[in-house]
Scaffold this motif. Structure first.
Motif, PDB file in Angstrom:
ATOM      1  N   ARG A 287      -3.061   7.940  50.319  1.00  0.00           N
ATOM      2  CA  ARG A 287      -3.485   9.029  49.436  1.00  0.00           C
ATOM      3  C   ARG A 287      -3.853   8.463  48.066  1.00  0.00           C
ATOM      4  NH1 ARG A 287      -1.538  14.036  50.405  1.00  0.00           N
ATOM      5  NH2 ARG A 287      -0.689  14.217  48.290  1.00  0.00           N
ATOM      6  N   VAL A 288      -5.085   8.725  47.634  1.00  0.00           N
ATOM      7  CA  VAL A 288      -5.605   8.129  46.403  1.00  0.00           C
ATOM      8  C   VAL A 288      -5.989   9.213  45.399  1.00  0.00           C
ATOM      9  CG1 VAL A 288      -7.331   6.579  45.421  1.00  0.00           C
ATOM     10  CG2 VAL A 288      -6.502   6.190  47.760  1.00  0.00           C
ATOM     11  N   LEU A 289      -5.581   9.022  44.151  1.00  0.00           N
ATOM     12  CA  LEU A 289      -5.984   9.888  43.040  1.00  0.00           C
ATOM     13  C   LEU A 289      -7.004   9.129  42.204  1.00  0.00           C
ATOM     14  CD1 LEU A 289      -5.626  12.410  41.204  1.00  0.00           C
ATOM     15  CD2 LEU A 289      -3.742  11.179  40.079  1.00  0.00           C
ATOM     16  N   LEU A 290      -8.156   9.763  41.933  1.00  0.00           N
ATOM     17  CA  LEU A 290      -9.221   9.152  41.137  1.00  0.00           C
ATOM     18  C   LEU A 290      -9.156   9.653  39.694  1.00  0.00           C
ATOM     19  CD1 LEU A 290     -12.211   9.591  43.630  1.00  0.00           C
ATOM     20  CD2 LEU A 290     -10.669   7.633  43.407  1.00  0.00           C
ATOM     21  N   VAL A 291      -9.132   8.733  38.731  1.00  0.00           N
ATOM     22  CA  VAL A 291      -9.062   9.116  37.319  1.00  0.00           C
ATOM     23  C   VAL A 291     -10.164   8.400  36.552  1.00  0.00           C
ATOM     24  CG1 VAL A 291      -7.623   9.267  35.269  1.00  0.00           C
ATOM     25  CG2 VAL A 291      -6.551   9.309  37.544  1.00  0.00           C
TER      26      VAL A 291
ATOM     27  N   VAL B 108      -8.854  10.900  49.493  1.00  0.00           N
ATOM     28  CA  VAL B 108      -8.771  11.266  48.082  1.00  0.00           C
ATOM     29  C   VAL B 108      -8.038  12.599  47.969  1.00  0.00           C
ATOM     30  CG1 VAL B 108     -10.080  11.854  46.009  1.00  0.00           C
ATOM     31  CG2 VAL B 108     -10.888  10.027  47.528  1.00  0.00           C
ATOM     32  N   VAL B 109      -6.941  12.610  47.222  1.00  0.00           N
ATOM     33  CA  VAL B 109      -6.132  13.832  47.106  1.00  0.00           C
ATOM     34  C   VAL B 109      -6.354  14.563  45.789  1.00  0.00           C
ATOM     35  CG1 VAL B 109      -4.363  12.994  48.678  1.00  0.00           C
ATOM     36  CG2 VAL B 109      -4.141  12.532  46.226  1.00  0.00           C
ATOM     37  N   GLY B 110      -7.176  13.994  44.902  1.00  0.00           N
ATOM     38  CA  GLY B 110      -7.435  14.673  43.649  1.00  0.00           C
ATOM     39  C   GLY B 110      -8.270  13.825  42.714  1.00  0.00           C
ATOM     40  N   GLU B 111      -8.819  14.483  41.682  1.00  0.00           N
ATOM     41  CA  GLU B 111      -9.609  13.808  40.656  1.00  0.00           C
ATOM     42  C   GLU B 111      -9.168  14.314  39.283  1.00  0.00           C
ATOM     43  OE1 GLU B 111     -13.816  13.965  41.104  1.00  0.00           O
ATOM     44  OE2 GLU B 111     -13.762  13.745  43.296  1.00  0.00           O
ATOM     45  N   ALA B 112      -9.139  13.388  38.323  1.00  0.00           N
ATOM     46  CA  ALA B 112      -8.801  13.755  36.952  1.00  0.00           C
ATOM     47  C   ALA B 112      -9.830  13.147  36.017  1.00  0.00           C
ATOM     48  CB  ALA B 112      -7.405  13.263  36.584  1.00  0.00           C
TER      49      ALA B 112
ATOM     50  N   ALA C  58     -16.966  -3.397  41.330  1.00  0.00           N
ATOM     51  CA  ALA C  58     -16.452  -4.158  42.473  1.00  0.00           C
ATOM     52  C   ALA C  58     -17.122  -3.673  43.751  1.00  0.00           C
ATOM     53  CB  ALA C  58     -14.943  -3.990  42.577  1.00  0.00           C
ATOM     54  N   ARG C  59     -17.297  -4.584  44.686  1.00  0.00           N
ATOM     55  CA  ARG C  59     -17.886  -4.213  45.967  1.00  0.00           C
ATOM     56  C   ARG C  59     -16.946  -3.263  46.709  1.00  0.00           C
ATOM     57  NH1 ARG C  59     -18.662  -9.819  45.973  1.00  0.00           N
ATOM     58  NH2 ARG C  59     -16.982 -10.056  47.504  1.00  0.00           N
ATOM     59  N   PRO C  60     -17.496  -2.376  47.527  1.00  0.00           N
ATOM     60  CA  PRO C  60     -16.651  -1.432  48.275  1.00  0.00           C
ATOM     61  C   PRO C  60     -15.517  -2.111  49.029  1.00  0.00           C
ATOM     62  CG  PRO C  60     -18.932  -0.777  48.471  1.00  0.00           C
ATOM     63  CD  PRO C  60     -18.937  -2.094  47.745  1.00  0.00           C
ATOM     64  N   ALA C  61     -15.782  -3.257  49.639  1.00  0.00           N
ATOM     65  CA  ALA C  61     -14.738  -3.960  50.392  1.00  0.00           C
ATOM     66  C   ALA C  61     -13.616  -4.433  49.474  1.00  0.00           C
ATOM     67  CB  ALA C  61     -15.336  -5.147  51.151  1.00  0.00           C
ATOM     68  N   GLU C  62     -13.963  -4.834  48.249  1.00  0.00           N
ATOM     69  CA  GLU C  62     -12.946  -5.262  47.282  1.00  0.00           C
ATOM     70  C   GLU C  62     -12.096  -4.074  46.847  1.00  0.00           C
ATOM     71  OE1 GLU C  62     -15.069  -8.963  44.939  1.00  0.00           O
ATOM     72  OE2 GLU C  62     -15.620  -6.928  44.366  1.00  0.00           O
ATOM     73  N   LEU C  63     -12.756  -2.946  46.632  1.00  0.00           N
ATOM     74  CA  LEU C  63     -12.044  -1.740  46.219  1.00  0.00           C
ATOM     75  C   LEU C  63     -11.050  -1.298  47.283  1.00  0.00           C
ATOM     76  CD1 LEU C  63     -11.668   0.793  44.407  1.00  0.00           C
ATOM     77  CD2 LEU C  63     -13.591   1.812  45.649  1.00  0.00           C
ATOM     78  N   THR C  64     -11.508  -1.186  48.510  1.00  0.00           N
ATOM     79  CA  THR C  64     -10.625  -0.703  49.583  1.00  0.00           C
ATOM     80  C   THR C  64      -9.509  -1.708  49.869  1.00  0.00           C
ATOM     81  OG1 THR C  64     -12.176  -1.566  51.238  1.00  0.00           O
ATOM     82  CG2 THR C  64     -12.392   0.749  50.628  1.00  0.00           C
ATOM     83  N   ALA C  65      -9.809  -3.001  49.784  1.00  0.00           N
ATOM     84  CA  ALA C  65      -8.774  -4.010  50.012  1.00  0.00           C
ATOM     85  C   ALA C  65      -7.701  -3.938  48.927  1.00  0.00           C
ATOM     86  CB  ALA C  65      -9.398  -5.406  50.040  1.00  0.00           C
TER      87      ALA C  65
ATOM     88  N   MET D 217     -17.023   8.621  47.639  1.00  0.00           N
ATOM     89  CA  MET D 217     -17.883   8.338  48.786  1.00  0.00           C
ATOM     90  C   MET D 217     -17.446   7.073  49.517  1.00  0.00           C
ATOM     91  SD  MET D 217     -21.622   9.333  47.180  1.00  0.00           S
ATOM     92  CE  MET D 217     -22.483   8.834  48.673  1.00  0.00           C
ATOM     93  N   VAL D 218     -17.072   6.056  48.753  1.00  0.00           N
ATOM     94  CA  VAL D 218     -16.612   4.802  49.367  1.00  0.00           C
ATOM     95  C   VAL D 218     -15.304   5.017  50.127  1.00  0.00           C
ATOM     96  CG1 VAL D 218     -15.695   2.496  48.873  1.00  0.00           C
ATOM     97  CG2 VAL D 218     -17.764   3.290  47.705  1.00  0.00           C
ATOM     98  N   LEU D 219     -14.364   5.705  49.489  1.00  0.00           N
ATOM     99  CA  LEU D 219     -13.039   5.855  50.082  1.00  0.00           C
ATOM    100  C   LEU D 219     -13.064   6.775  51.300  1.00  0.00           C
ATOM    101  CD1 LEU D 219     -10.736   6.067  46.927  1.00  0.00           C
ATOM    102  CD2 LEU D 219     -11.618   4.080  48.129  1.00  0.00           C
ATOM    103  N   GLU D 220     -13.834   7.844  51.232  1.00  0.00           N
ATOM    104  CA  GLU D 220     -13.830   8.792  52.336  1.00  0.00           C
ATOM    105  C   GLU D 220     -14.589   8.271  53.555  1.00  0.00           C
ATOM    106  OE1 GLU D 220     -14.954  12.617  50.767  1.00  0.00           O
ATOM    107  OE2 GLU D 220     -12.885  12.978  50.108  1.00  0.00           O
TER     108      GLU D 220
END
Length: 225
Positions: free
Chosen positions: A8-12, A34-38, A111-118, A24-27
């Motif tokens: 579960r990820v919160l985006l701020v 993604v459980v929320g945005e701030a 960062a590249r999507p793969a770097e972010l998710t890793a 878009m990358v995470l989903e």
């Protein structure tokens, strides 16, 4: 979080387009949600309590309440919170302020999507999302500029007294930016043995992860500045 439930990820971030890009990358990943945005730090603190995310992606520069103070408040309320600082500049002083405040790593916004998710998966598993290269750079460029911990002073009791001699060696190796494989090669240990030692060092010193072991070593004069 169980082994089968998504992370579960919160985006701020104060920029809606940046949040949309990350979403878009995470989903697109089956194990991330993604459980929320701030849009600011204050909202992040509130949502961190309400949604209890496993990982928070935290922009470091925001109006009203910046990412460093938001990180400090979230970690104070929930020591288990896992936060990745987002920054535009590599080796950013603000990013290191976020690490001192309790974040477990930082990423460049491009960062590249793969770097972010890793990085998210790494932090969710309890490790630190800062590569050995970045750790070494942090030591070389920022050691003298990281504000010292006012609770750590000369003449105090040995902060590593709880460690065995081998554990102290492991701590110093972590502080030098060595990976588990490099530590194993240095001390002729298997990686699994090194991992066990690292876990004991962090537990005995009440440190969140390897990044905070580096900060601890500098704060307590264990590594030359």
């Amino acid at each position: 979080m169980t082994d089968h439930s998504p992370i579960r990820v919160l985006l701020v971030d104060d920029q809606a387009l940046v949040r949309l890009g990350f979403r878009m990358v995470l989903e697109a990943e089956s194990d991330l949600t993604v459980v929320g945005e701030a849009a600011d730090g204050g909202e992040a603190v509130r949502l961190a309590v309400e949604s209890r995310p496993d990982v928070i992606l935290m922009d470091v520069r925001m109006p009203t309440l910046d990412g460093i103070e938001a990180t400090r408040r979230i970690v104070a309320a929930n020591p288990q919170a896992r936060i990745i600082i987002l920054t535009t500049f590599d080796l950013d002083e603000y990013a290191f302020g976020g690490l001192r405040a309790g974040a477990s790593g930082f990423l460049l916004k491009d960062a590249r999507p793969a770097e972010l998710t890793a990085a998210i998966r790494t932090v969710a598993a309890g490790d630190a999302a800062v590569s050995g290269r970045v750790t070494r750079s942090m030591l070389e460029l920022f050691a003298e500029r990281l504000p010292a911990d006012p609770t750590a002073g000369a003449g105090a009791a040995d902060p590593t007294a709880a460690l065995t001699p081998r554990e102290r060696e492991i701590l110093l190796a972590i502080a030098e930016g060595l990976s588990n494989g490099e530590i194993g090669a240095k001390f002729y240990l298997t990686e699994s043995t090194v991992k066990t030692h690292v876990g004991r060092v962090l537990a005995k010193l009440h440190l969140r992860d390897r990044v905070h072991a580096v900060i601890f070593a500098y704060d307590n004069g264990l590594i030359d500045r």
